[in-house]
Design an enzyme around this catalytic site. Structure first.
Site, PDB file in Angstrom:
ATOM      1  N   SER A  73       0.863  -1.167   0.000  1.00 39.12           N
ATOM      2  CA  SER A  73       0.000   0.000   0.000  1.00 39.12           C
ATOM      3  C   SER A  73       0.904   1.222   0.000  1.00 39.12           C
ATOM      4  O   SER A  73       1.715   1.395   0.912  1.00 39.12           O
ATOM      5  CB  SER A  73      -0.873  -0.036   1.256  1.00 39.12           C
TER       6      SER A  73
ATOM      7  N   LYS B 133      -0.980  -1.128  -4.484  1.00 39.49           N
ATOM      8  CA  LYS B 133      -2.194  -0.365  -4.129  1.00 39.49           C
ATOM      9  C   LYS B 133      -1.797   1.079  -3.908  1.00 39.49           C
ATOM     10  O   LYS B 133      -0.880   1.354  -3.145  1.00 39.49           O
ATOM     11  CB  LYS B 133      -2.816  -0.974  -2.867  1.00 39.49           C
TER      12      LYS B 133
ATOM     13  N   LYS C  55      -2.859   4.769  -2.634  1.00 35.44           N
ATOM     14  CA  LYS C  55      -3.810   5.590  -1.897  1.00 35.44           C
ATOM     15  C   LYS C  55      -4.229   6.722  -2.826  1.00 35.44           C
ATOM     16  O   LYS C  55      -3.389   7.283  -3.554  1.00 35.44           O
ATOM     17  CB  LYS C  55      -3.148   6.149  -0.635  1.00 35.44           C
TER      18      LYS C  55
ATOM     19  N   ASP D 105      -7.092   2.843  -3.129  1.00 35.15           N
ATOM     20  CA  ASP D 105      -7.833   2.902  -1.861  1.00 35.15           C
ATOM     21  C   ASP D 105      -8.106   4.357  -1.524  1.00 35.15           C
ATOM     22  O   ASP D 105      -7.179   5.137  -1.290  1.00 35.15           O
ATOM     23  CB  ASP D 105      -7.002   2.236  -0.752  1.00 35.15           C
TER      24      ASP D 105
ATOM     25  N   GLU E  47     -10.944   0.459  -3.494  1.00 36.53           N
ATOM     26  CA  GLU E  47     -11.249   0.190  -2.083  1.00 36.53           C
ATOM     27  C   GLU E  47     -11.936   1.388  -1.438  1.00 36.53           C
ATOM     28  O   GLU E  47     -11.456   2.516  -1.542  1.00 36.53           O
ATOM     29  CB  GLU E  47      -9.923  -0.141  -1.372  1.00 36.53           C
TER      30      GLU E  47
ATOM     31  N   ASP F  45     -13.599  -1.995   2.949  1.00 35.88           N
ATOM     32  CA  ASP F  45     -12.695  -2.104   4.092  1.00 35.88           C
ATOM     33  C   ASP F  45     -13.463  -1.569   5.308  1.00 35.88           C
ATOM     34  O   ASP F  45     -14.137  -2.337   6.022  1.00 35.88           O
ATOM     35  CB  ASP F  45     -11.412  -1.295   3.787  1.00 35.88           C
TER      36      ASP F  45
ATOM     37  N   LYS G  19      -9.528  -7.002   8.149  1.00 37.47           N
ATOM     38  CA  LYS G  19      -8.526  -6.524   9.106  1.00 37.47           C
ATOM     39  C   LYS G  19      -8.932  -7.029  10.476  1.00 37.47           C
ATOM     40  O   LYS G  19     -10.082  -6.827  10.909  1.00 37.47           O
ATOM     41  CB  LYS G  19      -8.486  -4.987   9.126  1.00 37.47           C
TER      42      LYS G  19
ATOM     43  N   GLY H  23      -3.773  -4.080   6.172  1.00 34.72           N
ATOM     44  CA  GLY H  23      -2.760  -3.730   7.165  1.00 34.72           C
ATOM     45  C   GLY H  23      -3.098  -2.401   7.816  1.00 34.72           C
ATOM     46  O   GLY H  23      -3.848  -1.604   7.247  1.00 34.72           O
TER      47      GLY H  23
HETATM   48  O1  OSB Z   1      -7.186   1.677   4.514  1.00 34.85           O
HETATM   49  O2  OSB Z   1      -5.917   0.018   4.268  1.00 34.85           O
HETATM   50  C1  OSB Z   1      -6.138   1.124   4.775  1.00 34.85           C
HETATM   51  C2  OSB Z   1      -3.110   2.233   6.843  1.00 34.85           C
HETATM   52  C3  OSB Z   1      -3.734   2.905   7.869  1.00 34.85           C
HETATM   53  C4  OSB Z   1      -5.099   3.023   7.860  1.00 34.85           C
HETATM   54  C5  OSB Z   1      -5.855   2.462   6.824  1.00 34.85           C
HETATM   55  C6  OSB Z   1      -5.228   1.759   5.803  1.00 34.85           C
HETATM   56  C7  OSB Z   1      -3.828   1.671   5.803  1.00 34.85           C
HETATM   57  C8  OSB Z   1      -3.073   1.040   4.745  1.00 34.85           C
HETATM   58  C9  OSB Z   1      -1.695   0.571   5.115  1.00 34.85           C
HETATM   59  O3  OSB Z   1      -3.426   0.958   3.591  1.00 34.85           O
HETATM   60  C10 OSB Z   1      -1.483  -0.857   4.916  1.00 34.85           C
HETATM   61  C11 OSB Z   1      -0.179  -1.283   5.531  1.00 34.85           C
HETATM   62  O4  OSB Z   1      -0.148  -1.617   6.732  1.00 34.85           O
HETATM   63  O5  OSB Z   1       0.819  -1.259   4.802  1.00 34.85           O
HETATM   64 MG    MG Z   2      -8.314   0.507   3.162  1.00 33.30          MG
END
Ligand code: OSB
Ligand code: MG
Length: 373
Positions: free
Chosen positions: A135, A161, A163, A188, A213, A238, A262, A290
């Protein structure tokens, strides 16, 4: 098992690079760990709440209070035989799922140690390796992003992925796709869009994304189902999925075609397995999300990812992407094929580095002895 002690700790762990999402930037993690002692064994759990209640309503501080004053004493007053007993023990407390998961996951860890089996086996896992994606946070510019994508692909990661948010989406996808036409790519939004953005979101279909996402509200199924009807690209939920019933509702309404699981968000291993099974029965693939975890939470994510319906690469990646030094030994590494090898030793399969944990601890509190008597 008799609970002899529950210790909460807060550790300060700086990320090796800031992580930016549509809701903000994280530079330093406040990691909340629970250590549960029972019959000569120690189980560990990690609370995945953020520093602020932006991803969910929980935060490091709210979870600390609920663990110390509500959930800790409830657990200490019982002798759970199984991690699966925890949802019943915590039933009176509404919400606070990340706090609940902290203790429940530590009990599963203890149970696996007591039984002498890897945690993955206790959960019903079927894999000895799990596929990893990354991510990648919002960057200051496209060249910066492209060099990170290049590095992660070279390291072997199987899915990228990105953001995204309004203003950091289509142009970014265009650049990444034109340079790497064949990779598994997803995005995401962490709820950054509204239904009035539907036409804009439909334009994402041009980039052959594996999924989009959580584009809309964090607590929504209905508007996501309206949006999914207009998209060719799969929506992945999510934030919206808190439990098995939510997964069933989302499947019924066709709000998504993929689910991110999660552990913290759903309240621990029991509910994560229930969501996994419900999705599997309805033909919805899942993957493990994560929350910028330390090695403790990461080891639990690896074990969860071995369940059969985790058929897409997760956001479970190498310790070194997050930390200068992880608090487990060995740290989590990813092979050139983009996989993590699942440990086959009893319990979580990674030792905790007690000296380092002690050194990083900024707050430590035991669940009052009275409750343990
Ligand atoms: O939406 O998946 C998410 C990190 C913090 C809060 C929300 C998210 C995330 C990530 C990080 O996408 C995933 C990772 O731990 O690498
Ligand atoms: Mg997410």
């Amino acid at each position: 098992m008799k609970i002899e002690g529950i210790i909460l700790r807060e550790l300060h762990l700086p990320l090796v690079r800031p992580f930016e999402t549509s809701f903000g930037v994280t530079r330093n993690r406040r990691i909340l760990l629970a250590e549960i002692q029972s019959e000569g064994l120690t189980g560990w759990g990690e609370c995945t709440a953020g520093e602020h209640p932006y991803f969910s309503g929980e935060s490091t501080d709210s979870a600390w209070q609920v663990l110390l004053h509500e959930l800790g004493p409830m657990l200490a007053a019982e002798s759970p035989e199984h991690g699966g007993d925890c949802p019943r023990i915590f039933r009176k407390v509404r919400g606070n799922r990340m706090a609940k998961a902290t203790l429940e996951n530590a009990i599963w860890d203890l149970e696996a140690q007591r039984e002498g089996v890897p945690l993955a086996h206790l959960l019903g896992g079927v894999r000895d390796r799990v596929a990893c994606g990354v991510s990648i946070g919002i960057q200051s510019g496209i060249p910066e992003l492209l060099s990170i994508v290049e590095k992660e692909l070279a390291a072997g990661y199987r899915r990228i992925k990105l953001k995204c948010k309004p203003g950091w989406d289509v142009e970014v996808f265009e650049n990444v796709r034109s340079r790497w036409p064949g990779i598994q790519l997803s995005c995401d939004a962490n709820s950054a869009y509204r239904l009035r953005d539907a036409d804009h979101l439909v334009s994402f279909d041009a980039f052959d994304l594996l999924m989009i996402e959580q584009p809309l509200w964090y607590d929504d199924f209905y508007y996501h189902s309206m949006l999914q009807k207009r998209l060719n690209t799969a929506i992945c939920l999510d934030e919206s999925i808190r439990n098995r019933r939510d997964a069933l509702a989302a499947a019924e309404m066709e709000s998504c075609k993929i689910i991110n699981i999660k552990l913290g968000r759903v309240g621990g291993f029991s509910e994560a397995i229930a969501v996994h099974n419900a999705a599997q029965e309805r033909g919805i693939p899942v993957w493990c999300g994560g929350m910028l975890e330390s090695g403790v939470g990461r080891s639990h994510n690896i074990a969860l990812s071995t369940l059969p319906n985790f058929t897409l690469p997760g956001d479970v990646s190498a310790s070194a992407r997050y930390w200068q030094e992880d608090i487990i030994e060995p740290e989590v590494t990813v092979s050139p094929e983009g996989e993590i090898e699942v440990p086959d030793s009893p319990g979580r399969g990674f030792e905790v580095r007690s000296d380092l944990i002690e050194r990083l601890t900024v707050r430590k509190e035991a669940i009052p002895a009275l409750a343990l008597a």
